[in-house]
Write a protein that holds these residues in place. Structure first.
Motif, PDB file in Angstrom:
ATOM      1  N   ARG A   1      48.960  55.713  50.602  1.00  0.00           N
ATOM      2  CA  ARG A   1      49.357  54.362  50.174  1.00  0.00           C
ATOM      3  C   ARG A   1      48.140  53.603  49.657  1.00  0.00           C
ATOM      4  NH1 ARG A   1      51.346  49.663  54.114  1.00  0.00           N
ATOM      5  NH2 ARG A   1      51.443  48.016  52.579  1.00  0.00           N
ATOM      6  N   PHE A   2      47.035  53.717  50.363  1.00  0.00           N
ATOM      7  CA  PHE A   2      45.801  53.047  49.934  1.00  0.00           C
ATOM      8  C   PHE A   2      45.406  53.489  48.539  1.00  0.00           C
ATOM      9  CE2 PHE A   2      41.220  53.576  49.390  1.00  0.00           C
ATOM     10  CZ  PHE A   2      40.817  52.250  49.414  1.00  0.00           C
ATOM     11  N   TRP A   3      45.380  54.812  48.312  1.00  0.00           N
ATOM     12  CA  TRP A   3      44.959  55.323  47.014  1.00  0.00           C
ATOM     13  C   TRP A   3      45.963  54.981  45.929  1.00  0.00           C
ATOM     14  CZ3 TRP A   3      40.206  56.129  46.169  1.00  0.00           C
ATOM     15  CH2 TRP A   3      39.364  56.547  47.200  1.00  0.00           C
ATOM     16  N   SER A   4      47.244  55.044  46.250  1.00  0.00           N
ATOM     17  CA  SER A   4      48.264  54.697  45.266  1.00  0.00           C
ATOM     18  C   SER A   4      48.120  53.244  44.834  1.00  0.00           C
ATOM     19  CB  SER A   4      49.667  54.934  45.831  1.00  0.00           C
ATOM     20  OG  SER A   4      49.880  56.302  46.030  1.00  0.00           O
ATOM     21  N   GLU A   5      47.936  52.370  45.785  1.00  0.00           N
ATOM     22  CA  GLU A   5      47.766  50.958  45.460  1.00  0.00           C
ATOM     23  C   GLU A   5      46.504  50.728  44.641  1.00  0.00           C
ATOM     24  OE1 GLU A   5      47.959  48.930  49.214  1.00  0.00           O
ATOM     25  OE2 GLU A   5      50.130  49.213  49.381  1.00  0.00           O
ATOM     26  N   SER A   6      45.434  51.430  44.974  1.00  0.00           N
ATOM     27  CA  SER A   6      44.184  51.288  44.220  1.00  0.00           C
ATOM     28  C   SER A   6      44.368  51.751  42.781  1.00  0.00           C
ATOM     29  CB  SER A   6      43.064  52.101  44.881  1.00  0.00           C
ATOM     30  OG  SER A   6      42.780  51.591  46.160  1.00  0.00           O
ATOM     31  N   PHE A   7      45.037  52.882  42.607  1.00  0.00           N
ATOM     32  CA  PHE A   7      45.257  53.388  41.259  1.00  0.00           C
ATOM     33  C   PHE A   7      46.221  52.496  40.485  1.00  0.00           C
ATOM     34  CE2 PHE A   7      43.878  57.640  42.999  1.00  0.00           C
ATOM     35  CZ  PHE A   7      42.663  57.630  42.326  1.00  0.00           C
ATOM     36  N   ASP A   8      47.202  51.923  41.166  1.00  0.00           N
ATOM     37  CA  ASP A   8      48.125  50.989  40.511  1.00  0.00           C
ATOM     38  C   ASP A   8      47.366  49.762  40.002  1.00  0.00           C
ATOM     39  OD1 ASP A   8      50.236  52.686  40.988  1.00  0.00           O
ATOM     40  OD2 ASP A   8      51.036  51.527  42.684  1.00  0.00           O
ATOM     41  N   ARG A   9      46.456  49.237  40.822  1.00  0.00           N
ATOM     42  CA  ARG A   9      45.651  48.081  40.395  1.00  0.00           C
ATOM     43  C   ARG A   9      44.762  48.447  39.209  1.00  0.00           C
ATOM     44  NH1 ARG A   9      45.123  47.454  45.946  1.00  0.00           N
ATOM     45  NH2 ARG A   9      42.993  48.246  45.926  1.00  0.00           N
ATOM     46  N   LEU A  10      44.177  49.629  39.251  1.00  0.00           N
ATOM     47  CA  LEU A  10      43.333  50.075  38.154  1.00  0.00           C
ATOM     48  C   LEU A  10      44.157  50.225  36.876  1.00  0.00           C
ATOM     49  CD1 LEU A  10      40.621  51.065  37.049  1.00  0.00           C
ATOM     50  CD2 LEU A  10      41.222  53.359  37.870  1.00  0.00           C
ATOM     51  N   ASP A  11      45.340  50.805  36.990  1.00  0.00           N
ATOM     52  CA  ASP A  11      46.208  50.970  35.834  1.00  0.00           C
ATOM     53  C   ASP A  11      46.595  49.618  35.242  1.00  0.00           C
ATOM     54  OD1 ASP A  11      47.764  52.609  34.007  1.00  0.00           O
ATOM     55  OD2 ASP A  11      49.536  51.831  35.061  1.00  0.00           O
ATOM     56  N   ALA A  12      46.927  48.662  36.092  1.00  0.00           N
ATOM     57  CA  ALA A  12      47.287  47.318  35.612  1.00  0.00           C
ATOM     58  C   ALA A  12      46.112  46.686  34.873  1.00  0.00           C
ATOM     59  CB  ALA A  12      47.719  46.446  36.793  1.00  0.00           C
ATOM     60  N   TYR A  13      44.914  46.861  35.382  1.00  0.00           N
ATOM     61  CA  TYR A  13      43.723  46.311  34.736  1.00  0.00           C
ATOM     62  C   TYR A  13      43.498  46.953  33.369  1.00  0.00           C
ATOM     63  CZ  TYR A  13      38.848  45.118  33.903  1.00  0.00           C
ATOM     64  OH  TYR A  13      37.681  44.683  33.332  1.00  0.00           O
ATOM     65  N   VAL A  14      43.648  48.270  33.301  1.00  0.00           N
ATOM     66  CA  VAL A  14      43.476  48.982  32.026  1.00  0.00           C
ATOM     67  C   VAL A  14      44.511  48.503  31.011  1.00  0.00           C
ATOM     68  CG1 VAL A  14      43.642  51.258  30.921  1.00  0.00           C
ATOM     69  CG2 VAL A  14      42.323  50.998  33.023  1.00  0.00           C
ATOM     70  N   GLN A  15      45.752  48.333  31.443  1.00  0.00           N
ATOM     71  CA  GLN A  15      46.801  47.848  30.543  1.00  0.00           C
ATOM     72  C   GLN A  15      46.476  46.441  30.038  1.00  0.00           C
ATOM     73  OE1 GLN A  15      49.064  49.810  29.291  1.00  0.00           O
ATOM     74  NE2 GLN A  15      48.340  51.436  30.642  1.00  0.00           N
ATOM     75  N   GLU A  16      45.939  45.610  30.921  1.00  0.00           N
ATOM     76  CA  GLU A  16      45.541  44.252  30.551  1.00  0.00           C
ATOM     77  C   GLU A  16      44.452  44.290  29.476  1.00  0.00           C
ATOM     78  OE1 GLU A  16      43.572  40.969  33.258  1.00  0.00           O
ATOM     79  OE2 GLU A  16      45.405  41.772  34.180  1.00  0.00           O
ATOM     80  N   LEU A  17      43.474  45.162  29.659  1.00  0.00           N
ATOM     81  CA  LEU A  17      42.397  45.289  28.672  1.00  0.00           C
ATOM     82  C   LEU A  17      42.932  45.779  27.325  1.00  0.00           C
ATOM     83  CD1 LEU A  17      39.502  46.888  30.767  1.00  0.00           C
ATOM     84  CD2 LEU A  17      39.674  44.536  29.939  1.00  0.00           C
ATOM     85  N   LYS A  18      43.868  46.716  27.360  1.00  0.00           N
ATOM     86  CA  LYS A  18      44.462  47.217  26.119  1.00  0.00           C
ATOM     87  C   LYS A  18      45.190  46.097  25.379  1.00  0.00           C
ATOM     88  CE  LYS A  18      45.240  52.090  27.257  1.00  0.00           C
ATOM     89  NZ  LYS A  18      46.280  53.105  27.515  1.00  0.00           N
ATOM     90  N   GLN A  19      45.937  45.283  26.116  1.00  0.00           N
ATOM     91  CA  GLN A  19      46.669  44.173  25.487  1.00  0.00           C
ATOM     92  C   GLN A  19      45.702  43.171  24.869  1.00  0.00           C
ATOM     93  OE1 GLN A  19      49.216  42.617  28.544  1.00  0.00           O
ATOM     94  NE2 GLN A  19      50.864  44.077  28.116  1.00  0.00           N
ATOM     95  N   GLU A  20      44.623  42.873  25.564  1.00  0.00           N
ATOM     96  CA  GLU A  20      43.628  41.945  25.029  1.00  0.00           C
ATOM     97  C   GLU A  20      43.017  42.501  23.751  1.00  0.00           C
ATOM     98  OE1 GLU A  20      40.725  41.016  28.024  1.00  0.00           O
ATOM     99  OE2 GLU A  20      42.244  40.177  29.378  1.00  0.00           O
TER     100      GLU A  20
END
Length: 124
Positions: free
Chosen positions: A90-109
């Motif tokens: 769960r810890f790793w999944s949540e960490s990777f989910d946060r990282l993925d959200a950040y990457v998507q945010e950067l792509k949109q910007e």
């Protein structure tokens, strides 16, 4: 003073790096102790000691094949380790989910910046 047993369970048994290497080798199938010793760069008695420990905690099984004894992985013994490590999933999944959200945010910007085009500050 006698040394305390450090191999009473799978966790303690795999704390030894050479035992983990044995398990890795046995993932490929059954092997005689002589092959394991050769591949690990140790003597046959050393390999046998490690195999005995792994067998006692249920990580390795042995069967006779003619004059040879073949050692194989018994993955059922890894269940307690798998379950314990799974608790961190769960810890790793949540960490990777946060990282993925950040990457998507950067792509949109970046896409927005590209759509807006270059800023001409020279047009005054």
């Amino acid at each position: 003073m006698a040394r305390a047993a450090t191999t009473s369970d799978a966790f303690n048994a795999i704390a030894e790096p050479q035992r983990r290497e044995i398990l890795t080798l046995l993932r490929g199938g059954e092997r005689p102790v002589t092959d394991l010793a050769r591949d690990l760069g140790m003597t046959q008695p050393q390999a046998s000691k490690h195999l005995r420990v792994l067998r006692e905690v249920g990580l390795v099984r042995v069967r006779g094949a003619g004059k040879q004894r073949l050692y194989g992985l018994d993955a059922r013994g890894l269940r307690p380790i798998h379950e314990w490590v799974g608790g961190f999933e769960r810890f790793w999944s949540e960490s990777f989910d946060r990282l993925d959200a950040y990457v998507q945010e950067l792509k949109q910007e970046r896409q927005q910046e590209q759509q807006e085009g270059p800023h001409d500050d020279d047009d005054q």
